[in-house]
Design a protein around this motif. Structure first.
Motif, short mmCIF file in Angstrom:
data_model
loop_
_atom_site.label_atom_id
_atom_site.label_comp_id
_atom_site.label_asym_id
_atom_site.label_seq_id
_atom_site.Cartn_x
_atom_site.Cartn_y
_atom_site.Cartn_z
N TYR A 1 14.72 11.82 -0.69
CA TYR A 1 15.01 11.86 -2.22
C TYR A 1 15.92 10.72 -2.26
N ALA A 2 15.34 9.36 -2.83
CA ALA A 2 15.67 8.25 -3.06
C ALA A 2 16.94 8.16 -3.73
N GLY A 3 17.08 8.86 -5.04
CA GLY A 3 18.32 8.68 -5.63
C GLY A 3 19.31 9.57 -5.25
N SER A 4 19.13 10.54 -4.50
CA SER A 4 20.13 11.43 -3.72
C SER A 4 21.21 11.95 -4.67
N SER B 1 0.99 -1.23 -0.04
CA SER B 1 0.00 0.01 0.05
C SER B 1 0.78 1.17 -0.15
N VAL B 2 1.44 1.68 -1.32
CA VAL B 2 2.50 2.65 -1.36
C VAL B 2 2.02 4.07 -0.73
N GLN B 3 2.91 4.69 0.10
CA GLN B 3 2.89 5.85 0.77
C GLN B 3 3.44 6.73 -0.26
N HIS B 4 2.91 7.12 -1.04
CA HIS B 4 3.71 8.19 -2.07
C HIS B 4 4.24 9.56 -1.19
N ASN B 5 3.44 10.04 -0.33
CA ASN B 5 4.04 11.25 0.38
C ASN B 5 5.28 10.87 1.22
N MET B 6 5.93 9.64 1.17
CA MET B 6 7.20 9.43 1.76
C MET B 6 8.42 9.68 0.80
N LEU B 7 8.16 10.05 -0.49
CA LEU B 7 8.97 9.82 -1.50
C LEU B 7 9.02 11.18 -2.11
N ILE B 8 10.11 11.86 -2.84
CA ILE B 8 10.04 12.97 -3.73
C ILE B 8 11.22 12.59 -4.74
N PHE C 1 10.70 23.32 0.79
CA PHE C 1 11.53 22.30 1.54
C PHE C 1 12.72 22.89 2.36
N VAL C 2 13.00 22.19 3.15
CA VAL C 2 14.11 22.36 3.89
C VAL C 2 15.15 20.87 3.51
N LEU C 3 16.27 21.18 2.66
CA LEU C 3 16.80 19.82 2.34
C LEU C 3 17.92 19.60 3.40
N LEU C 4 17.84 18.37 3.76
CA LEU C 4 18.80 17.81 4.87
C LEU C 4 19.93 16.85 3.99
N ASP C 5 21.09 17.25 4.01
CA ASP C 5 22.46 16.32 3.32
C ASP C 5 22.77 15.29 4.65
N SER C 6 22.79 14.05 4.34
CA SER C 6 23.05 13.26 5.48
C SER C 6 24.58 12.81 5.26
N ARG C 7 25.50 13.24 4.43
CA ARG C 7 26.66 12.74 4.34
C ARG C 7 27.63 13.47 5.41
N GLU C 8 28.90 13.11 5.22
CA GLU C 8 29.91 13.71 6.14
C GLU C 8 30.32 14.97 5.59
N ALA C 9 30.77 15.82 6.48
CA ALA C 9 30.83 17.25 6.24
C ALA C 9 31.87 17.60 5.04
N PRO C 10 32.90 16.59 5.05
CA PRO C 10 33.83 17.14 3.86
C PRO C 10 33.21 16.72 2.45
N GLU D 1 10.79 17.37 -8.55
CA GLU D 1 10.30 18.25 -7.75
C GLU D 1 11.17 19.12 -6.76
N VAL D 2 12.39 18.32 -6.56
CA VAL D 2 13.59 18.99 -5.63
C VAL D 2 14.22 20.13 -6.69
N ARG D 3 14.46 19.84 -7.72
CA ARG D 3 15.06 20.95 -8.48
C ARG D 3 14.11 22.12 -8.80
N GLU D 4 12.69 21.88 -8.86
CA GLU D 4 11.82 22.86 -9.21
C GLU D 4 11.67 23.75 -7.76
N SER D 5 11.93 23.07 -6.47
CA SER D 5 11.87 23.71 -5.38
C SER D 5 12.73 24.84 -5.03
#
Length: 280
Positions: free
Chosen positions: A260-263, A147-154, A168-177, A158-162
């Motif tokens: 953003y699954a492709g990231s 039962s796909v929860q489409h609101n969990m994915l972008i 949105f607030v974009l959060l990058d989860s990688r190490e700082a460098p 849509e990221v580019r247009e925003s």
């Protein structure tokens, strides 16, 4: 913690019939090591799901390094692993919860909310003397209906247009460098999506490897100035290590969170996408 369960919780329920334990151990760059570790020793009754073979689609021109699997294929794979809509699923790894969180997110995306991540992973289980086994469970396939929860994915568009709109607030989860573009050991381009803030996913754990509680996670996000009514988009390099941040945000009470699954690896596969470096 509603998404994290301690070792003692699982030990007490180890042989309950509706429990499905999933070993998600996987090392980037050593794709066979996770299954080898599983075959050597795992939590009794656990099944193994491989990040790249089971929990990701084959790499294409776009979609990043760990593209989302076709949803029908993914649902069928869960059923083959013995996961039904009634199962209580406990996922574990030895990678700080990153791979287990990927499974947690995928099941939630397909509408299965009764899924948990084992606190501190396999090593914590073994180090306190809990049983391990090399025997592989005979899996009885189950029926898993998505039962796909489409609101969990972008998606990327849509990221580019925003960008620049403040939607949105974009959060990058990688190490700082890597976020700042000073180092990039994996992807072809260094930097981050313009406007993104940086919050390294592994900082959601304490020094002993256990997950921080809801209050501690809330302090992490408050330090970035996040508010619980913000609409958040979380990404990383390939959509895997973003999921521990998604989980931590949910623990802290944030409800408007998209992955953003492709990231980053998907973002840079489009030649026209902007790239930022340094601090925001």
């Amino acid at each position: 913690m509603k998404n994290i369960v301690p070792v003692k919780w699982l030990l007490a329920r180890l042989y309950e019939p509706d429990i499905v334990i999933v070993d998600c151990r996987f090392q980037l760059g050593k794709p066979e090591s996770g299954r080898a570790a599983y075959e050597e020793a795992h939590i009794p009754g656990a099944v193994y799901l491989d990040l790249e073979k089971d929990l990701s689609a084959p790499i294409g021109e776009h979609g990043g390094r760990h593209p989302l699997q076709d949803l029908a294929t993914l649902a069928a794979r869960f059923g083959q692993a013995g996961i039904s809509n009634e199962s209580r699923v406990v996922a574990y790894d030895d990678q700080g919860g990153a791979m287990a969180s990927r499974l947690w997110w995928l099941l939630r995306y397909l509408g299965h909310t009764n899924v948990f991540v084992l606190d501190a992973g396999f090593s914590a289980w073994r180090d306190v003397g809990c049983p391990v086994s090399s025997e592989q469970k005979v899996i009885i396939p189950a029926r898993f209906l998505a039962s796909v929860q489409h609101n969990m994915l972008i998606e990327m568009d849509e990221v580019r247009e925003s960008l620049g709109t403040g939607r949105f607030v974009l959060l990058d989860s990688r190490e700082a460098p890597r976020y700042r573009g000073e180092a990039e050991p994996i992807d072809k381009v260094a930097g981050h999506i313009p406007g993104a803030r940086n919050l390294f996913w592994a900082e959601g754990r304490r020094a002993d490897g256990t997950w921080k509680d809801a209050n501690e996670q809330g302090e992490r996000f408050a330090g970035l100035g996040l508010k619980q009514d913000d609409e958040l988009v979380v990404y990383c390099g390939s959509g895997v290590t973003a999921t521990p941040n998604v989980l931590a945000l949910e623990e802290a009470g944030f409800t408007r969170v998209k992955l953003y699954a492709g990231s980053w690896s998907d973002w840079i596969s489009y030649a026209g996408n902007a790239v930022a470096t340094g601090e925001e």
